[in-house]
Design a protein around this motif. Structure first.
Motif, PDB file in Angstrom:
ATOM      1  N   ARG A  29      38.772  28.383  28.164  1.00  0.00           N
ATOM      2  CA  ARG A  29      38.593  28.207  26.708  1.00  0.00           C
ATOM      3  C   ARG A  29      39.392  28.957  26.018  1.00  0.00           C
ATOM      4  O   ARG A  29      39.429  29.142  24.513  1.00  0.00           O
ATOM      5  CB  ARG A  29      36.954  28.878  26.368  1.00  0.00           C
ATOM      6  N   GLY A  30      40.402  29.621  26.555  1.00  0.00           N
ATOM      7  CA  GLY A  30      41.655  30.017  25.655  1.00  0.00           C
ATOM      8  C   GLY A  30      41.577  31.682  25.786  1.00  0.00           C
ATOM      9  O   GLY A  30      42.674  32.182  24.925  1.00  0.00           O
ATOM     10  N   PHE A  31      40.536  32.373  26.247  1.00  0.00           N
ATOM     11  CA  PHE A  31      40.366  33.784  26.618  1.00  0.00           C
ATOM     12  C   PHE A  31      41.546  34.175  27.606  1.00  0.00           C
ATOM     13  O   PHE A  31      41.802  33.504  28.586  1.00  0.00           O
ATOM     14  CB  PHE A  31      39.058  34.185  26.958  1.00  0.00           C
ATOM     15  N   GLN A  32      41.911  35.451  27.201  1.00  0.00           N
ATOM     16  CA  GLN A  32      42.989  36.296  28.423  1.00  0.00           C
ATOM     17  C   GLN A  32      41.744  37.031  29.219  1.00  0.00           C
ATOM     18  O   GLN A  32      41.128  37.850  28.678  1.00  0.00           O
ATOM     19  CB  GLN A  32      43.879  37.239  27.694  1.00  0.00           C
ATOM     20  N   VAL A  33      41.697  36.766  30.356  1.00  0.00           N
ATOM     21  CA  VAL A  33      40.439  37.432  31.128  1.00  0.00           C
ATOM     22  C   VAL A  33      41.067  38.052  32.227  1.00  0.00           C
ATOM     23  O   VAL A  33      42.154  37.707  32.916  1.00  0.00           O
ATOM     24  CB  VAL A  33      39.434  36.130  31.620  1.00  0.00           C
ATOM     25  N   ALA A  34      40.183  39.146  32.777  1.00  0.00           N
ATOM     26  CA  ALA A  34      40.756  39.795  34.012  1.00  0.00           C
ATOM     27  C   ALA A  34      39.271  40.273  34.773  1.00  0.00           C
ATOM     28  O   ALA A  34      38.402  40.208  34.230  1.00  0.00           O
ATOM     29  CB  ALA A  34      41.752  41.281  33.765  1.00  0.00           C
ATOM     30  N   PRO A  35      39.498  39.975  35.960  1.00  0.00           N
ATOM     31  CA  PRO A  35      38.313  40.433  36.934  1.00  0.00           C
ATOM     32  C   PRO A  35      38.183  41.768  37.293  1.00  0.00           C
ATOM     33  O   PRO A  35      39.349  42.624  37.136  1.00  0.00           O
ATOM     34  CB  PRO A  35      38.227  39.407  38.182  1.00  0.00           C
ATOM     35  N   PHE A  36      37.087  42.386  37.612  1.00  0.00           N
ATOM     36  CA  PHE A  36      37.105  43.821  38.065  1.00  0.00           C
ATOM     37  C   PHE A  36      35.620  44.037  38.810  1.00  0.00           C
ATOM     38  O   PHE A  36      34.784  43.389  38.683  1.00  0.00           O
ATOM     39  CB  PHE A  36      36.885  44.580  36.797  1.00  0.00           C
ATOM     40  N   LYS A  37      35.843  44.761  39.908  1.00  0.00           N
ATOM     41  CA  LYS A  37      34.764  45.319  40.842  1.00  0.00           C
ATOM     42  C   LYS A  37      35.192  46.509  41.233  1.00  0.00           C
ATOM     43  O   LYS A  37      36.100  46.963  41.777  1.00  0.00           O
ATOM     44  CB  LYS A  37      34.723  44.289  41.931  1.00  0.00           C
ATOM     45  N   ALA A  38      34.349  47.738  40.814  1.00  0.00           N
ATOM     46  CA  ALA A  38      34.928  48.898  40.928  1.00  0.00           C
ATOM     47  C   ALA A  38      35.008  49.572  42.043  1.00  0.00           C
ATOM     48  O   ALA A  38      35.893  50.058  42.908  1.00  0.00           O
ATOM     49  CB  ALA A  38      33.603  49.913  40.118  1.00  0.00           C
ATOM     50  N   GLN A  39      33.832  48.965  43.288  1.00  0.00           N
ATOM     51  CA  GLN A  39      34.021  49.501  44.525  1.00  0.00           C
ATOM     52  C   GLN A  39      33.413  48.129  45.189  1.00  0.00           C
ATOM     53  O   GLN A  39      32.340  47.397  45.178  1.00  0.00           O
ATOM     54  CB  GLN A  39      32.917  50.465  44.835  1.00  0.00           C
ATOM     55  N   ASN A  40      34.173  47.628  46.450  1.00  0.00           N
ATOM     56  CA  ASN A  40      33.975  46.693  47.158  1.00  0.00           C
ATOM     57  C   ASN A  40      33.732  47.093  48.636  1.00  0.00           C
ATOM     58  O   ASN A  40      34.427  47.971  49.098  1.00  0.00           O
ATOM     59  CB  ASN A  40      35.065  45.530  47.315  1.00  0.00           C
ATOM     60  N   MET A  41      32.804  46.542  49.460  1.00  0.00           N
ATOM     61  CA  MET A  41      32.806  46.717  50.742  1.00  0.00           C
ATOM     62  C   MET A  41      32.899  45.386  51.443  1.00  0.00           C
ATOM     63  O   MET A  41      31.965  44.487  51.678  1.00  0.00           O
ATOM     64  CB  MET A  41      31.534  47.290  51.114  1.00  0.00           C
ATOM     65  N   SER A  42      34.115  45.438  52.312  1.00  0.00           N
ATOM     66  CA  SER A  42      34.397  44.198  52.729  1.00  0.00           C
ATOM     67  C   SER A  42      35.726  44.395  53.828  1.00  0.00           C
ATOM     68  O   SER A  42      36.611  45.073  53.565  1.00  0.00           O
ATOM     69  CB  SER A  42      34.878  43.020  51.898  1.00  0.00           C
ATOM     70  N   ASN A  43      35.662  43.792  55.083  1.00  0.00           N
ATOM     71  CA  ASN A  43      36.835  43.654  55.849  1.00  0.00           C
ATOM     72  C   ASN A  43      37.805  42.424  55.477  1.00  0.00           C
ATOM     73  O   ASN A  43      38.707  42.053  56.201  1.00  0.00           O
ATOM     74  CB  ASN A  43      36.453  43.557  57.099  1.00  0.00           C
ATOM     75  N   PHE A  44      37.446  41.770  54.525  1.00  0.00           N
ATOM     76  CA  PHE A  44      38.206  40.466  54.006  1.00  0.00           C
ATOM     77  C   PHE A  44      38.965  41.178  52.701  1.00  0.00           C
ATOM     78  O   PHE A  44      38.533  41.417  51.761  1.00  0.00           O
ATOM     79  CB  PHE A  44      37.354  39.411  53.345  1.00  0.00           C
ATOM     80  N   ALA A  45      40.273  41.399  53.195  1.00  0.00           N
ATOM     81  CA  ALA A  45      41.011  42.053  52.084  1.00  0.00           C
ATOM     82  C   ALA A  45      42.471  41.358  51.733  1.00  0.00           C
ATOM     83  O   ALA A  45      42.930  40.452  52.600  1.00  0.00           O
ATOM     84  CB  ALA A  45      41.725  43.350  52.678  1.00  0.00           C
ATOM     85  N   ALA A  46      42.886  41.546  50.673  1.00  0.00           N
ATOM     86  CA  ALA A  46      44.243  40.760  50.305  1.00  0.00           C
ATOM     87  C   ALA A  46      45.281  41.931  49.727  1.00  0.00           C
ATOM     88  O   ALA A  46      44.993  43.042  49.660  1.00  0.00           O
ATOM     89  CB  ALA A  46      44.000  39.906  49.165  1.00  0.00           C
ATOM     90  N   ILE A  47      46.564  41.355  49.626  1.00  0.00           N
ATOM     91  CA  ILE A  47      47.594  42.166  49.237  1.00  0.00           C
ATOM     92  C   ILE A  47      48.074  41.873  47.896  1.00  0.00           C
ATOM     93  O   ILE A  47      48.174  40.695  47.689  1.00  0.00           O
ATOM     94  CB  ILE A  47      48.558  42.463  50.350  1.00  0.00           C
ATOM     95  N   THR A  48      48.472  42.829  46.933  1.00  0.00           N
ATOM     96  CA  THR A  48      48.943  42.498  45.911  1.00  0.00           C
ATOM     97  C   THR A  48      50.396  42.437  45.832  1.00  0.00           C
ATOM     98  O   THR A  48      50.917  42.916  46.906  1.00  0.00           O
ATOM     99  CB  THR A  48      48.642  43.842  44.640  1.00  0.00           C
ATOM    100  N   PRO A  49      51.216  41.955  44.953  1.00  0.00           N
ATOM    101  CA  PRO A  49      52.721  41.901  44.901  1.00  0.00           C
ATOM    102  C   PRO A  49      53.125  43.408  45.173  1.00  0.00           C
ATOM    103  O   PRO A  49      54.360  43.452  45.652  1.00  0.00           O
ATOM    104  CB  PRO A  49      52.834  41.361  43.501  1.00  0.00           C
ATOM    105  N   ASP A  50      52.617  44.619  44.536  1.00  0.00           N
ATOM    106  CA  ASP A  50      53.171  45.702  44.959  1.00  0.00           C
ATOM    107  C   ASP A  50      52.822  46.574  46.202  1.00  0.00           C
ATOM    108  O   ASP A  50      52.937  47.466  46.446  1.00  0.00           O
ATOM    109  CB  ASP A  50      53.160  46.728  43.805  1.00  0.00           C
ATOM    110  N   GLY A  51      52.021  45.667  47.190  1.00  0.00           N
ATOM    111  CA  GLY A  51      51.656  46.334  48.474  1.00  0.00           C
ATOM    112  C   GLY A  51      50.446  46.858  48.307  1.00  0.00           C
ATOM    113  O   GLY A  51      49.911  47.440  49.387  1.00  0.00           O
ATOM    114  N   GLY A  52      49.640  46.745  47.362  1.00  0.00           N
ATOM    115  CA  GLY A  52      48.164  47.235  47.359  1.00  0.00           C
ATOM    116  C   GLY A  52      47.034  46.593  48.020  1.00  0.00           C
ATOM    117  O   GLY A  52      47.378  45.438  48.138  1.00  0.00           O
ATOM    118  N   GLU A  53      45.968  47.064  48.300  1.00  0.00           N
ATOM    119  CA  GLU A  53      44.935  46.321  49.046  1.00  0.00           C
ATOM    120  C   GLU A  53      43.733  46.174  48.450  1.00  0.00           C
ATOM    121  O   GLU A  53      43.166  47.210  47.578  1.00  0.00           O
ATOM    122  CB  GLU A  53      44.957  47.254  50.559  1.00  0.00           C
ATOM    123  N   ILE A  54      43.189  44.893  48.281  1.00  0.00           N
ATOM    124  CA  ILE A  54      42.120  44.816  47.360  1.00  0.00           C
ATOM    125  C   ILE A  54      41.215  43.798  48.145  1.00  0.00           C
ATOM    126  O   ILE A  54      41.567  43.477  48.780  1.00  0.00           O
ATOM    127  CB  ILE A  54      42.234  44.261  45.911  1.00  0.00           C
TER     128      ILE A  54
END
Length: 462
Positions: A29-54
């Motif tokens: 629809r044209g909005f600039q959007v970002a997701p957020f979850k303060a605290q997640n509990m999961s062993n399914f993780a991903a790595i950000t471009p700067d090497g952080g884990e989310i």
């Protein structure tokens, strides 16, 4: 625009998927959007471009927003290592001090990171789509809450409360959860969402009117049951059994298995059948067995022996281990302080010792057949030995028809996936994975638009 927050009456109400779909719909629809979850509990993780884990869910939601993932999108990630112990990731890195703290004593240390991350996102984007965790009605945890109503109150979020109607009792879940909230929290709830509905929606009208009379809050969306092909947040729901005539791959789902969602790419190929192995069943006839990542390789290895699977795995034609699975396929593995040591399955002449420092990074390397593959690393282990090189930079080895790699997401590389499946005797042409994910997110957004829920959420601004 005020943040939009999706909370659930229960865990697994569909918050993550609806957040991803809402993110893509708003972006379209044209909005600039970002997701957020303060605290997640999961062993399914991903790595950000700067090497952080989310958390992997926020990785998918970032993709829905057509953004690169960032640690601000999930400042706290909890990764269970046993029934009573979890590793705590803060701003993408392991925080050993917080990990040692009892659950209810963590808020003071973690809340400033939640505030800061959310503030940075709000300063950059038109709207932040926030996902809660579990349920705000878990009254025993409210004092330590940093992910549900504490966040909503902090940023004056517009809350959509979701119930999985497929479970039954959805209206009771909605009303009961709403009654567990304080008056100020109730005032933030702007809509009730019925998720996973099957049947004639017109039959819901009397109940919709009833809950409006009880609470003053209308049902803002009735979302149909929607079979999707997107990665799951923190559990692998796939169910299948051996199918004669297909390429059958056993996936061992041992305790503390991690990042199983990276195998979803194999599920989408025609004629490929992945069978979860959750107990000591027979592996006879399988074309391959995959040992996935593990947050506790030693415990997972012990379970393989208990279930009788350790003796069966060497008899399967092809063996593939990823990260913890690689370590298990080796000759031995040892804890960092050598307090625990165990013999591996001995299918790769490799030894692994756990290290204090955790490697988390995006990586591109060459394979033994000179094809570049991209993925990510998340591991404490240091592995070495005399197996043949499969990937450069000591990230992959092979011995005959046994392969072990530290590179997560290796199967999302189309050329590699084609090569490996052909080794199993599969004959077909793989379909581009990244393109399919993007198309599936658009399908999800279009479905949500058709229900009218996105319109209702946007109109509630104010």
């Amino acid at each position: 625009m005020r943040p939009i927050m999706l909370q659930g009456c229960t865990s697994d109400a569909g918050k993550s998927l609806l957040a991803a779909g809402l993110c893509r719909a708003l972006v379209n629809r044209g909005f600039q959007v970002a997701p957020f979850k303060a605290q997640n509990m999961s062993n399914f993780a991903a790595i950000t471009p700067d090497g952080g884990e989310i958390g992997r869910a926020q990785w998918l939601q970032a993709k829905a927003c057509r953004l690169a993932p960032h640690t601000d999108m999930n400042p706290v990630l909890i990764k269970p290592e046993s029934d009573m112990r979890s590793q705590v990731i803060v701003n993408g890195e392991v925080d050993h001090e917080v990990t040692k703290l009892p659950w209810m004593q963590r808020k003071q240390r973690l809340w400033p990171h939640v505030e800061s991350a959310l503030a940075r996102l709000q300063s950059k984007y038109d709207v932040v789509v926030i996902e809660g965790a579990g349920s705000p009605a878990e009254v025993n945890l409210r004092a330590g809450d940093i992910v549900n109503m504490a966040v909503a109150l902090h940023c004056n979020a517009r809350v959509q409360l979701i119930a999985d109607i497929h479970r039954g009792g959805a209206y009771a879940h909605l009303l009961g959860t709403w009654h567990c909230l304080s008056a100020s929290e109730q005032n933030l709830v702007q809509g009730f969402v019925l998720n996973m509905f099957r049947g004639d929606a017109s039959l819901l009208a009397p109940a919709d009117e009833w809950i409006l009379q009880q609470t003053g809050i209308a049902v803002s969306g009735c979302i149909p049951y929607w079979p999707h092909r997107l990665p799951d947040e923190d559990s692998w729901r796939h169910q299948s059994s051996f199918i004669q005539g297909q390429t059958n791959i056993a996936v061992v789902v041992y305790p503390y298995a991690s990042n199983l969602d990276e195998l979803d790419v194999l599920l989408q190929e025609e004629g490929v059948n992945l069978v979860p192995i959750r107990h000591g069943q027979s592996l006879v006839g399988f074309d391959a067995v995959i040992l996935p990542g593990s947050k506790n390789s030693l415990a997972s290895l012990a379970w393989l022996h208990e279930q009788g699977l350790a003796a069966q795995i060497p008899k399967v034609a092809h063996r593939f281990g990823i990260c913890g699975g690689l370590q298990i396929l080796g000759e031995s593995l040892a804890a960092e302080d050598n307090s625990q040591q165990a013999q591996g399955l001995g299918l790769l002449p490799l030894t692994t010792s756990m290290q204090a420092n955790k490697v988390t990074q995006l990586t591109t390397v060459k394979t033994e057949f000179d094809v570049s593959v991209t993925g990510y690393e998340i591991h404490h282990g240091k592995t070495s030995g005399k197996a043949e090189k499969h990937l450069d930079d000591e990230l992959g080895w092979r011995q005959g028809q046994t392969i072990g790699v530290y590179l997560h997401d290796i199967f999302t590389n189309d050329d590699y996936r084609q090569w490996w499946l052909e080794q199993l005797g599969w004959r077909g042409q793989v379909r581009p994975w990244q393109q399919r994910i993007d198309q599936e997110l658009d399908r999800l957004a279009d479905m949500l638009e058709r229900t009218g829920w996105v319109d209702n959420v946007v109109k509630q601004e104010g």
